[in-house]
Design a protein around this motif. Structure first.
Motif, mmCIF file in Angstrom:
data_model
loop_
_atom_site.group_PDB
_atom_site.id
_atom_site.type_symbol
_atom_site.label_atom_id
_atom_site.label_comp_id
_atom_site.label_asym_id
_atom_site.label_seq_id
_atom_site.Cartn_x
_atom_site.Cartn_y
_atom_site.Cartn_z
ATOM 1 N N ALA A 160 36.883 43.933 46.113
ATOM 2 C CA ALA A 160 36.709 43.995 47.564
ATOM 3 C C ALA A 160 35.228 43.943 47.920
ATOM 4 O O ALA A 160 34.376 44.344 47.133
ATOM 5 C CB ALA A 160 37.329 45.275 48.093
ATOM 6 N N GLY A 201 32.449 41.072 47.002
ATOM 7 C CA GLY A 201 32.938 41.863 45.877
ATOM 8 C C GLY A 201 32.533 41.333 44.518
ATOM 9 O O GLY A 201 32.487 42.081 43.547
ATOM 10 N N THR A 204 36.691 51.571 51.115
ATOM 11 C CA THR A 204 36.553 50.420 52.000
ATOM 12 C C THR A 204 36.771 50.833 53.444
ATOM 13 O O THR A 204 37.578 51.651 53.711
ATOM 14 C CB THR A 204 37.538 49.292 51.642
ATOM 15 O OG1 THR A 204 38.816 49.849 51.408
ATOM 16 C CG2 THR A 204 37.070 48.550 50.448
#
Ligand SMILES: [Zn+2]
Length: 106
Positions: free
Chosen positions: A75, A88, A106
């Motif tokens: 991510a 990421g 996140t």
């Protein structure tokens, strides 16, 4: 013996076997040398991981999902130093060179 998982190649099959082994599940890799004459490689014969004990199947399935999960794309993350948004795939901030935080928030 219980057929468990058809791997995409021998490396993946062996890695899965090792992953099961460290969790005390015995398995073997079969099928990758079943192609016919030497030099005649068949794409049909993928290596297959077999469980020695059929009773291990539920737990082995759980381990398989863990095994496959890290393959997913990482991510995007926010640099803790300068606040830049970093893709990421990168372990370092493109702006200040700061390192990716270890916790995946996140
Ligand atoms: Zn930064």
């Amino acid at each position: 013996m219980q057929k468990f998982y058809e791997a995409r190649d021998r490396l993946q099959a062996v890695m899965l076997r090792d992953h099961l082994a460290v969790n005390q599940i015995a398995s073997v890799v079969l099928g990758d040398y079943l192609s016919g004459a030497a030099g005649e490689l068949s794409a049909i014969n993928f290596p297959v991981v077999w469980l020695v004990e059929e009773g291990d199947l539920p737990r082995a399935r759980q381990l398989l999902s863990e095994f496959l999960a890290p393959q997913a794309a990482a991510a995007d993350w926010t640099c803790p130093v300068c606040g830049a948004q970093v893709e990421g795939d990168f372990a370092l901030c493109w702006q200040c060179g700061g390192t990716r935080p270890t916790e995946e928030n996140t």
